[in-house]
Design a protein around this motif. Structure first.
Motif, mmCIF file in Angstrom:
data_model
loop_
_atom_site.group_PDB
_atom_site.id
_atom_site.type_symbol
_atom_site.label_atom_id
_atom_site.label_comp_id
_atom_site.label_asym_id
_atom_site.label_seq_id
_atom_site.Cartn_x
_atom_site.Cartn_y
_atom_site.Cartn_z
ATOM 1 N N ALA A 5 5.876 -8.395 26.047
ATOM 2 C CA ALA A 5 5.675 -7.813 24.714
ATOM 3 C C ALA A 5 6.768 -6.809 24.387
ATOM 4 O O ALA A 5 7.340 -6.821 23.291
ATOM 5 C CB ALA A 5 4.297 -7.154 24.633
ATOM 6 N N GLY A 69 0.660 -20.270 14.579
ATOM 7 C CA GLY A 69 1.649 -19.204 14.446
ATOM 8 C C GLY A 69 2.995 -19.719 13.971
ATOM 9 O O GLY A 69 3.644 -19.093 13.126
ATOM 10 N N MET A 95 6.077 -7.404 13.352
ATOM 11 C CA MET A 95 5.163 -8.282 14.092
ATOM 12 C C MET A 95 5.276 -8.067 15.592
ATOM 13 O O MET A 95 4.272 -8.081 16.305
ATOM 14 C CB MET A 95 5.409 -9.734 13.710
ATOM 15 C CG MET A 95 4.886 -10.052 12.327
ATOM 16 S SD MET A 95 5.102 -11.763 11.883
ATOM 17 C CE MET A 95 6.695 -11.688 11.099
ATOM 18 N N GLY A 99 2.243 -6.871 17.877
ATOM 19 C CA GLY A 99 1.880 -7.643 19.061
ATOM 20 C C GLY A 99 1.925 -6.801 20.323
ATOM 21 O O GLY A 99 1.042 -6.889 21.180
ATOM 22 N N THR A 100 2.947 -5.960 20.441
ATOM 23 C CA THR A 100 3.061 -5.084 21.607
ATOM 24 C C THR A 100 1.891 -4.106 21.653
ATOM 25 O O THR A 100 1.294 -3.882 22.712
ATOM 26 C CB THR A 100 4.403 -4.325 21.581
ATOM 27 O OG1 THR A 100 5.462 -5.278 21.582
ATOM 28 C CG2 THR A 100 4.549 -3.401 22.766
ATOM 29 N N VAL A 103 -1.231 -5.992 22.765
ATOM 30 C CA VAL A 103 -1.193 -6.295 24.202
ATOM 31 C C VAL A 103 -1.513 -5.040 25.012
ATOM 32 O O VAL A 103 -2.326 -5.069 25.936
ATOM 33 C CB VAL A 103 0.174 -6.890 24.609
ATOM 34 C CG1 VAL A 103 0.349 -6.887 26.117
ATOM 35 C CG2 VAL A 103 0.309 -8.302 24.069
#
Length: 114
Positions: A5, A69, A95, A99-100, A103
């Motif tokens: 990530a 996606g 994004m 996402g990071t 996660v």
């Protein structure tokens, strides 16, 4: 998954600020620690989170998520292209950051038995 990530995020930021093609080529080395780590890690993650009798279903959901996606990304990228390449690159940063954050908020060390 956390390393992947962060690598995706660093690569997205690097692409935004890349001044030449050589920098982009160098940034592609982050594939080693981003996508190349993510693919096997998601298999292990699914193995830990999904019951054995639902393993095929878990892998199918991962594949479906990638397909959706990709379709959504292609559509959004086409729409953003009219705003210029900078808009697409900034969307990539946003994004990757989201996402990071997801996660880091959801994946724990105990999720993996490596």
């Amino acid at each position: 998954m956390k390393i992947a990530a962060v690598s995706f995020f660093i690569k997205a930021v690097g692409f935004y600020f890349a001044g030449n093609i050589q920098t982009i080529y160098l940034l592609q080395f982050f594939q080693i620690s981003s996508y190349a780590l993510l693919v096997p890690a998601q298999v292990y993650y699914a193995k830990e989170k999904v019951r054995d009798n639902d393993m095929v279903k878990g892998q199918a959901f991962i594949t479906a998520a990638y397909a959706l996606g990709c379709a959504a990304g292609n559509f959004a990228g086409g729409q953003l292209l009219s705003q210029g390449a900078g808009a697409i690159l900034m969307a990539g940063i946003c994004m990757a950051a989201a996402g990071t954050a997801i996660v880091f908020a959801t994946v724990t060390k105990s999720d993996f038995c490596l």
